[in-house]
Design a protein around this motif. Structure first.
Motif, short mmCIF file in Angstrom:
data_model
loop_
_atom_site.label_atom_id
_atom_site.label_comp_id
_atom_site.label_asym_id
_atom_site.label_seq_id
_atom_site.Cartn_x
_atom_site.Cartn_y
_atom_site.Cartn_z
N LEU A 57 0.82 -1.21 0.00
CA LEU A 57 0.00 0.00 0.00
C LEU A 57 0.85 1.26 0.00
CD1 LEU A 57 -2.95 -0.80 2.46
CD2 LEU A 57 -3.10 -0.40 0.00
N VAL A 58 1.89 1.28 0.84
CA VAL A 58 2.74 2.47 0.93
C VAL A 58 3.50 2.68 -0.37
CG1 VAL A 58 4.72 3.50 2.10
CG2 VAL A 58 2.97 2.33 3.43
N GLY A 59 4.18 1.64 -0.86
CA GLY A 59 5.01 1.77 -2.05
C GLY A 59 4.21 2.07 -3.30
N ASN A 60 3.18 1.29 -3.56
CA ASN A 60 2.39 1.48 -4.78
C ASN A 60 1.47 2.70 -4.67
OD1 ASN A 60 2.92 -0.97 -6.64
ND2 ASN A 60 2.63 -1.90 -4.62
N GLY A 61 1.00 3.00 -3.45
CA GLY A 61 0.19 4.20 -3.27
C GLY A 61 0.98 5.46 -3.58
N LEU A 62 2.21 5.52 -3.05
CA LEU A 62 3.08 6.67 -3.34
C LEU A 62 3.39 6.75 -4.83
CD1 LEU A 62 4.92 9.00 -2.44
CD2 LEU A 62 6.73 7.31 -2.04
N ALA A 63 3.70 5.59 -5.43
CA ALA A 63 4.01 5.58 -6.86
C ALA A 63 2.82 6.06 -7.69
CB ALA A 63 4.41 4.17 -7.28
N LEU A 64 1.62 5.62 -7.33
CA LEU A 64 0.43 6.00 -8.08
C LEU A 64 0.18 7.50 -7.99
CD1 LEU A 64 -1.78 4.70 -9.82
CD2 LEU A 64 -3.18 4.55 -7.77
N VAL A 65 0.37 8.07 -6.79
CA VAL A 65 0.19 9.52 -6.62
C VAL A 65 1.17 10.29 -7.50
CG1 VAL A 65 0.46 11.42 -4.98
CG2 VAL A 65 -0.76 9.35 -4.29
N VAL A 66 2.44 9.86 -7.48
CA VAL A 66 3.46 10.54 -8.29
C VAL A 66 3.14 10.42 -9.77
CG1 VAL A 66 5.89 10.53 -8.95
CG2 VAL A 66 5.25 10.23 -6.55
N LEU A 67 2.76 9.22 -10.21
CA LEU A 67 2.49 8.99 -11.64
C LEU A 67 1.27 9.78 -12.12
CD1 LEU A 67 3.15 5.15 -11.74
CD2 LEU A 67 4.58 6.92 -12.77
N ILE A 68 0.26 9.88 -11.28
CA ILE A 68 -0.94 10.62 -11.67
C ILE A 68 -0.69 12.12 -11.67
CG2 ILE A 68 -3.30 11.20 -10.98
CD1 ILE A 68 -3.64 8.32 -10.04
N ARG A 69 -0.02 12.61 -10.62
CA ARG A 69 0.23 14.05 -10.51
C ARG A 69 1.19 14.57 -11.58
NH1 ARG A 69 -1.06 16.29 -5.42
NH2 ARG A 69 -0.29 18.25 -6.30
N THR A 70 2.03 13.68 -12.12
CA THR A 70 2.98 14.10 -13.16
C THR A 70 2.61 13.51 -14.51
OG1 THR A 70 4.46 12.24 -12.62
CG2 THR A 70 4.84 14.32 -11.48
N TYR A 71 1.32 13.32 -14.75
CA TYR A 71 0.88 12.64 -15.96
C TYR A 71 1.20 13.44 -17.22
CZ TYR A 71 -1.85 9.33 -18.67
OH TYR A 71 -2.21 8.36 -19.56
N ASP A 80 7.56 -4.17 -7.16
CA ASP A 80 7.26 -3.23 -8.24
C ASP A 80 7.63 -1.78 -7.93
OD1 ASP A 80 6.41 -5.33 -9.77
OD2 ASP A 80 4.31 -5.13 -9.22
N PRO A 81 7.42 -1.28 -6.68
CA PRO A 81 7.87 0.09 -6.40
C PRO A 81 9.37 0.28 -6.62
CG PRO A 81 6.32 -0.62 -4.72
CD PRO A 81 6.61 -1.82 -5.57
N LEU A 82 10.17 -0.77 -6.42
CA LEU A 82 11.61 -0.68 -6.73
C LEU A 82 11.81 -0.46 -8.23
CD1 LEU A 82 12.96 -3.66 -4.57
CD2 LEU A 82 12.91 -1.23 -3.96
N LEU A 83 10.97 -1.09 -9.02
CA LEU A 83 11.05 -0.94 -10.47
C LEU A 83 10.75 0.50 -10.88
CD1 LEU A 83 11.49 -2.66 -13.05
CD2 LEU A 83 9.02 -2.96 -13.15
N TYR A 84 9.74 1.11 -10.27
CA TYR A 84 9.40 2.49 -10.59
C TYR A 84 10.56 3.42 -10.22
CZ TYR A 84 4.83 0.27 -9.89
OH TYR A 84 3.77 -0.60 -9.90
N PHE A 85 11.08 3.25 -8.99
CA PHE A 85 12.03 4.21 -8.44
C PHE A 85 13.40 4.12 -9.11
CE2 PHE A 85 15.10 5.76 -5.30
CZ PHE A 85 14.54 6.99 -4.98
N PHE A 86 13.86 2.90 -9.38
CA PHE A 86 15.23 2.73 -9.88
C PHE A 86 15.33 2.64 -11.40
CE2 PHE A 86 15.68 1.09 -5.50
CZ PHE A 86 16.71 1.93 -5.08
N SER A 87 14.25 2.28 -12.09
CA SER A 87 14.38 2.13 -13.54
C SER A 87 13.32 2.90 -14.31
CB SER A 87 14.31 0.65 -13.94
OG SER A 87 13.02 0.13 -13.74
N GLY A 88 12.37 3.53 -13.61
CA GLY A 88 11.35 4.30 -14.30
C GLY A 88 11.94 5.54 -14.94
N GLU A 89 11.40 5.93 -16.08
CA GLU A 89 11.91 7.08 -16.81
C GLU A 89 11.65 8.35 -16.01
OE1 GLU A 89 10.04 6.93 -20.58
OE2 GLU A 89 11.33 5.35 -21.35
N GLY A 90 12.71 8.86 -15.36
CA GLY A 90 12.59 10.10 -14.61
C GLY A 90 11.69 10.02 -13.40
#
Length: 341
Positions: free
Chosen positions: A36-50, A291-301
């Motif tokens: 919840l913490v990892g994917n919730g944070l990732a989802l907020v970031v991805l939506i806010r920077t869409y 999966d949150p590790l995938l977003y943080f370390f290899s996601g584009e920007g």
């Protein structure tokens, strides 16, 4: 699936219910918190920077949604195992909880495959990549993954809660008996080949091409070092997820189904096999934490997105504070004006 009670009729073998309840309740609780913490944070970031969207961004967004939908059903499993195998949440939630875990499992595999193909095209065929890989096509791929996975996982909606006359409890997450086991074997091979082996083969081929392209780059081409670094990070994280979460579960599930057809197995073998089911299913559910590790370390920007989101939130907070101060200053001046006169 939890195949735990398929051999419980053998009264000579001791039950592993206590082991199962403790491991599942602990594992699912930890996965719920971190997921919840990892994917919730990732989802907020991805939506806010869409506005900074890209095909890779689209896949990350869908992967985070898949993880969150699964993680939100895990507390129901925790309650079930804390109550030592007593289900009180109704037949509908029983079916949905089983269904969500497997939809997430295979959505994660397919989204990782799509992300790997996207990275492969960006590094190996950078010119063609601009034409082949677009956001609209990425969205179509995601829709296809969701539809295919939801439909192919629909057999898990067929089995709901049932009353167990032996334990006098209402059960959920228990496997079918008798003829249902043969159907389970067929489903296992379909999911093993289509849901795991083929996507994993595609991922391995993509990674072989990426590594080869990175090693053969000229010094002039190595100015794209950031892209190569992200690709290496993605290779490490995705392979780690497959080796820890997906592969042990699929291999053990296949071995266990074949083991059930044996008539010469002893109690120690049955208990060991049943305990391995508990461990590998817990590891499979833990893919939501990788999966949150995938977003943080290899996601584009992704980290720059997180930083820009933090800056924008800080800026908006300062703006509100300044606005509040400016709104109170005239009122303060009016209060002091009669004293000055």
């Amino acid at each position: 699936m939890e195949y735990m009670n398929l051999t419980r009729s053998n009264s000579d073998c001791s039950s592993i219910d206590d082991f199962r309840n403790q491991v599942y309740s602990t594992a699912y609780s930890l996965i719920t918190v971190f997921g919840l913490v990892g994917n919730g944070l990732a989802l907020v970031v991805l939506i806010r920077t869409y506005r900074q969207s890209s095909p890779f961004h689209v896949y990350m967004l869908n992967l985070a949604v898949s993880d969150l939908l699964c993680v939100m059903t895990l507390p129901l499993r925790v309650i079930y195992y804390v109550k030592k195998g007593q289900w009180d949440q109704g037949d509908f939630l029983c079916r949905i909880s089983s269904y969500a875990l497997y939809v997430n499992l295979y959505c994660s595999i397919y989204f990782m495959a799509a992300m790997s193909i996207t990275r492969f095209l960006a590094i190996v065929f950078p010119v063609q990549n601009l034409r082949l890989v677009t956001e609209s096509r990425a969205r179509l791929v995601c829709v296809g993954v969701w539809v295919f996975t939801c439909l192919s996982s629909s057999p898990f909606l067929m089995s709901g809660q049932h009353f167990d006359s032996v334990t006098n409890k209402t059960k959920c997450f228990e496997p079918p008996q008798g003829d249902g086991v043969q159907k389970l074997v067929v489903l296992n091979y379909l999911s093993l080949v289509v849901g795991f082996a083929l996507p994993f083969l595609v991922i391995l081929l993509c990674y072989a091409g990426i590594v080869r392209a990175l090693l053969s780059r000229t010094n002039a081409a190595r100015r794209q070092r950031g892209t190569g670094t992200r690709a290496i990070r993605m290779i490490v994280i995705v392979l780690l997820t497959f080796l820890v979460s997906f592969m042990p579960y699929h291999v053990q599930r296949t071995i266990h189904l074949h083991f059930l057809s044996r008539t010469d197995s002893n109690c120690s073998e049955k208990i060991a096999m049943q305990k391995s089911v508990v461990v590998t299913l817990s590891l499979a559910a833990a893919n939501s934490c990788f999966d949150p590790l995938l977003y943080f370390f290899s996601g584009e920007g992704f980290r720059s997105r997180l930083s820009s989101l933090r800056q924008s939130m800080k800026g908006s907070a300062m703006y509100r504070i300044t606005k509040m101060k400016s709104a109170t200053e005239p009122e303060s001046g009016e209060n002091h004006q009669p004293r000055a006169s």
